[in-house]
Design an enzyme around this catalytic site. Sequence first.
Site, PDB file in Angstrom:
ATOM      1  N   ASN A   9       0.867  -1.231   0.016  1.00  0.00           N
ATOM      2  CA  ASN A   9       0.000   0.085  -0.084  1.00  0.00           C
ATOM      3  C   ASN A   9       0.901   1.243   0.117  1.00  0.00           C
ATOM      4  O   ASN A   9       1.377   1.683   1.073  1.00  0.00           O
ATOM      5  CB  ASN A   9      -0.780  -0.132   1.177  1.00  0.00           C
ATOM      6  CG  ASN A   9      -1.655   1.009   1.398  1.00  0.00           C
ATOM      7  OD1 ASN A   9      -1.800   1.950   0.639  1.00  0.00           O
ATOM      8  ND2 ASN A   9      -2.348   1.333   2.521  1.00  0.00           N
ATOM      9  N   LYS A  11       0.084   4.202  -0.196  1.00  0.00           N
ATOM     10  CA  LYS A  11      -0.681   5.403   0.378  1.00  0.00           C
ATOM     11  C   LYS A  11      -0.332   6.667  -0.638  1.00  0.00           C
ATOM     12  O   LYS A  11      -0.344   6.479  -1.704  1.00  0.00           O
ATOM     13  CB  LYS A  11      -0.043   5.626   1.819  1.00  0.00           C
ATOM     14  CG  LYS A  11      -0.365   4.587   2.649  1.00  0.00           C
ATOM     15  CD  LYS A  11      -0.126   4.690   4.124  1.00  0.00           C
ATOM     16  CE  LYS A  11      -0.176   3.276   4.617  1.00  0.00           C
ATOM     17  NZ  LYS A  11      -0.119   3.348   6.047  1.00  0.00           N
ATOM     18  N   HIS A  96      -9.481   0.553   4.916  1.00  0.00           N
ATOM     19  CA  HIS A  96      -8.173   0.943   5.771  1.00  0.00           C
ATOM     20  C   HIS A  96      -8.378   1.929   6.916  1.00  0.00           C
ATOM     21  O   HIS A  96      -9.049   2.804   6.670  1.00  0.00           O
ATOM     22  CB  HIS A  96      -7.199   1.602   4.517  1.00  0.00           C
ATOM     23  CG  HIS A  96      -5.819   1.735   5.132  1.00  0.00           C
ATOM     24  ND1 HIS A  96      -5.551   2.467   6.244  1.00  0.00           N
ATOM     25  CD2 HIS A  96      -4.712   0.915   5.008  1.00  0.00           C
ATOM     26  CE1 HIS A  96      -4.212   2.380   6.623  1.00  0.00           C
ATOM     27  NE2 HIS A  96      -3.526   1.214   6.087  1.00  0.00           N
ATOM     28  N   GLU A  98      -6.833   4.327   7.913  1.00  0.00           N
ATOM     29  CA  GLU A  98      -6.652   5.930   7.793  1.00  0.00           C
ATOM     30  C   GLU A  98      -7.936   6.233   6.881  1.00  0.00           C
ATOM     31  O   GLU A  98      -8.488   7.538   7.320  1.00  0.00           O
ATOM     32  CB  GLU A  98      -5.409   6.175   6.936  1.00  0.00           C
ATOM     33  CG  GLU A  98      -4.120   5.853   7.636  1.00  0.00           C
ATOM     34  CD  GLU A  98      -2.840   5.081   6.776  1.00  0.00           C
ATOM     35  OE1 GLU A  98      -3.045   5.244   5.647  1.00  0.00           O
ATOM     36  OE2 GLU A  98      -2.067   4.899   7.574  1.00  0.00           O
ATOM     37  N   GLU A 168      -5.081  -5.319  10.529  1.00  0.00           N
ATOM     38  CA  GLU A 168      -3.992  -4.271  10.604  1.00  0.00           C
ATOM     39  C   GLU A 168      -4.557  -3.508  12.034  1.00  0.00           C
ATOM     40  O   GLU A 168      -5.133  -2.681  12.064  1.00  0.00           O
ATOM     41  CB  GLU A 168      -4.225  -3.127   9.686  1.00  0.00           C
ATOM     42  CG  GLU A 168      -4.008  -3.702   8.073  1.00  0.00           C
ATOM     43  CD  GLU A 168      -3.457  -2.569   7.470  1.00  0.00           C
ATOM     44  OE1 GLU A 168      -2.346  -2.953   6.706  1.00  0.00           O
ATOM     45  OE2 GLU A 168      -3.976  -1.679   7.070  1.00  0.00           O
ATOM     46  N   GLY A 174       2.595   2.111  10.679  1.00  0.00           N
ATOM     47  CA  GLY A 174       3.563   3.240  10.605  1.00  0.00           C
ATOM     48  C   GLY A 174       4.039   3.753  12.088  1.00  0.00           C
ATOM     49  O   GLY A 174       4.745   4.741  12.025  1.00  0.00           O
ATOM     50  N   SER A 213       3.581  -2.330  10.312  1.00  0.00           N
ATOM     51  CA  SER A 213       5.172  -2.165  10.472  1.00  0.00           C
ATOM     52  C   SER A 213       5.714  -3.659  10.376  1.00  0.00           C
ATOM     53  O   SER A 213       6.717  -4.025  10.900  1.00  0.00           O
ATOM     54  CB  SER A 213       5.520  -1.725  11.974  1.00  0.00           C
ATOM     55  OG  SER A 213       5.094  -0.376  12.376  1.00  0.00           O
TER      56      SER A 213
HETATM   57  C1  PEP Z   1      -0.667  -0.112   6.135  1.00  0.00           C
HETATM   58  O1  PEP Z   1      -1.094   1.040   6.324  1.00  0.00           O
HETATM   59  O2  PEP Z   1      -1.471  -0.723   5.559  1.00  0.00           O
HETATM   60  C2  PEP Z   1       0.515  -0.310   7.008  1.00  0.00           C
HETATM   61  C3  PEP Z   1       0.649  -1.717   7.164  1.00  0.00           C
HETATM   62  O3  PEP Z   1       1.718   0.305   7.055  1.00  0.00           O
HETATM   63  P1  PEP Z   1       2.798   0.079   7.685  1.00  0.00           P
HETATM   64  O4  PEP Z   1       3.629  -1.048   7.032  1.00  0.00           O
HETATM   65  O5  PEP Z   1       3.747   1.557   7.335  1.00  0.00           O
HETATM   66  O6  PEP Z   1       2.608   0.071   9.213  1.00  0.00           O
END
Ligand code: PEP
Length: 250
Positions: A9, A11, A96, A98, A168, A174, A213
Amino acid sequence: MRKNIVAGNWKMNTLPKEGVELANGVAEGRKEVCDCVEIIVCPPYTHIAQVIEAVEGKNVKVGAQDCATEVKGAYTGEVSAEMIAALGCEYVILGHSERRQYYGETSETLNKKMARAFEFGLKPIYCVGENLEEREAGRHFEVCKQQIEEVVFNLTEEQFANTVIAYEPVWAIGTGKTATAGQAEEIHAYIREVLRSKFGAKAEECSILYGGSCKPSNAQEIFSKPNVDGGLIGGAALKAEDFLAIGKAF
Ligand code: PEP
């Protein structure tokens, strides 16, 4: 029996030129990743077409990061599922955290988006997960269950067969904090049990990805768990080398 998937992703990152370079890097290195792993990249809308061209014939699938609730019409700024499908995308990330957090997406919104995705032949990667407060209150099971019941339970069997789930935990996205492999397995197994209560044995065929992460140094341990079928990768998907190293964790 179910697919292993590593999806990136991107983003709101990369300009078209950078996106094409990243896609070229992924396409180039893809042959070093087992064919048993599906590799997906999800660039910003602005360069999906160029990325699709860059990965053509390289066994890399492309997805969008969202789609509109409506089919077409006077919805300034929106991008429809049909437009995404017309570019050649196979997947679309929906729900997601976000989008839930910053754009107020609710189950009602997501039911419409899921319907649009299926209407135009896109496979949703439907995200669920608790925030830190919910985890600390021990409510993570309940939160994931509700996010699944309110949306995934409305799917037909055929639609469910074309859906990927991504767990997630918001506190791990992040932040550099990762769920332990044990924590991931515990909730992935629970999510599968919830899916089984509605879809029976079909739940065994649903890929459940971990996101938060995930990086080359922890992917192997997390992916080794029986109910973890891959990852949805944010930050580490922005470097072809790291993204592919995560793919090689299988
Ligand atoms: C995401 O936002 O889908 C995600 C997993 O981000 P990160 O790997 O940066 O934590």
